[in-house]
Design an enzyme around this catalytic site. Structure first.
Site, PDB file in Angstrom:
ATOM      1  N   CYS A 186       0.872  -1.183   0.000  1.00  0.00           N
ATOM      2  CA  CYS A 186       0.000   0.000   0.000  1.00  0.00           C
ATOM      3  C   CYS A 186       0.913   1.238   0.000  1.00  0.00           C
ATOM      4  CB  CYS A 186      -0.933  -0.091   1.209  1.00  0.00           C
ATOM      5  SG  CYS A 186      -2.148   1.200   1.444  1.00  0.00           S
TER       6      CYS A 186
ATOM      7  N   ASP B  55      -7.647  -3.195  -8.893  1.00  0.00           N
ATOM      8  CA  ASP B  55      -7.343  -2.099  -7.971  1.00  0.00           C
ATOM      9  C   ASP B  55      -7.741  -0.769  -8.617  1.00  0.00           C
ATOM     10  OD1 ASP B  55      -6.289  -0.219  -6.243  1.00  0.00           O
ATOM     11  OD2 ASP B  55      -4.373  -1.251  -5.981  1.00  0.00           O
TER      12      ASP B  55
ATOM     13  N   HIS C  50      -6.716  -4.141  -4.478  1.00  0.00           N
ATOM     14  CA  HIS C  50      -5.792  -3.493  -3.552  1.00  0.00           C
ATOM     15  C   HIS C  50      -5.813  -4.271  -2.229  1.00  0.00           C
ATOM     16  CE1 HIS C  50      -3.333   0.000  -2.509  1.00  0.00           C
ATOM     17  NE2 HIS C  50      -3.831  -0.126  -1.296  1.00  0.00           N
TER      18      HIS C  50
END
Length: 237
Positions: A121, A178, A210
């Protein structure tokens, strides 16, 4: 393999700066593990421990330390991360990486001749950013956002123009589902790395979203997680 795992603390002018360290009981190469936007939580600690079991000293710096000690946000409380994430800057991240490496020089079990990094992330962004500024031999980035385009409300800046300074090998993972990192972003990243002759591999899991690597998130994708971990270990070895 027997490992040790605990938080260690660096004293800084802005207050205590904690590192989660998991390590074999022998001198080992260092892997910097960069947290998700949710902090150095159970998942990030477990990644460190898995790496330690593979023979690496894994070190996860708490990049939110200027806002408080060991701040962790629940995955269900996504809105709470933005006031923290919005205050991070490229300069503070680099300062903290340098501070971490300086601290590790005093740990006899840390082999700093080979320093690697991995991040998830925003940590994927941090991992890549660190490789543009420091001697990181091998860098892994999982779904790192903010590398290509600026994001409203955030102080961290894109690093496309700095990728040419990366000296080591790079490995990027993304999820095809994502929404926060578009196919266009990935293509721009690929083109820039190729143009600047940065050794790289980009892997896109078409069914991954994600956070696909984290088994504590709803977006967990077991197939992508298993394959990316296998590739990661082969890359670091």
């Amino acid at each position: 393999m027997n490992i040790t795992k605990n938080f260690l603390t660096i004293e800084t002018p802005t207050g205590p700066f904690d590192l989660y360290v998991a390590s074999p009981e022998i001198k080992s190469p260092v892997i910097l593990v960069f947290m998700e936007a949710f902090g150095v939580n159970h998942h990030i600690q477990s990644v460190c421990e898995r790496l330690a079991q593979e023979g690496f000293m894994a070190v996860a710096p708490d990049l939110y330390h200027r806002e408080g000690r060991r701040i962790v946000v629940d995955y269900a409380n996504r809105e709470a991360i933005f006031p923290l994430l919005g205050k991070l800057t490229n300069e503070d991240i680099i300062e903290d990486i340098k501070g971490t490496l300086k601290f590790l020089k005093d740990l006899p079990m840390a082999d700093l001749s080979q320093v690697y990094s991995i991040g998830f992330c925003v940590g994927g962004f941090m991992s890549a950013l660190g490789a543009t500024k420091l001697d990181i031999k091998r860098m892994v980035s999982f779904y790192g956002g903010g590398m290509v385009r600026p994001r409203e409300g955030f102080k961290i800046r894109p690093i496309l123009d700095d990728l040419k300074h990366i000296k080591g090998q790079t490995l990027f993972f993304f999820g095809g589902k994502d929404a926060s990192i578009t196919e266009s972003d990935i293509n721009v990243l690929r083109q820039t790395l190729s143009r600047d002759s940065v050794p790289h591999e980009i892997v896109v899991y078409e069914n991954g979203d994600h956070g696909f690597f984290c088994d504590e998130r709803k977006s967990y994708n077991a197939e992508a997680a298993v394959d990316s971990w296998k590739r990661t270990l082969e890359f670091f070895r």
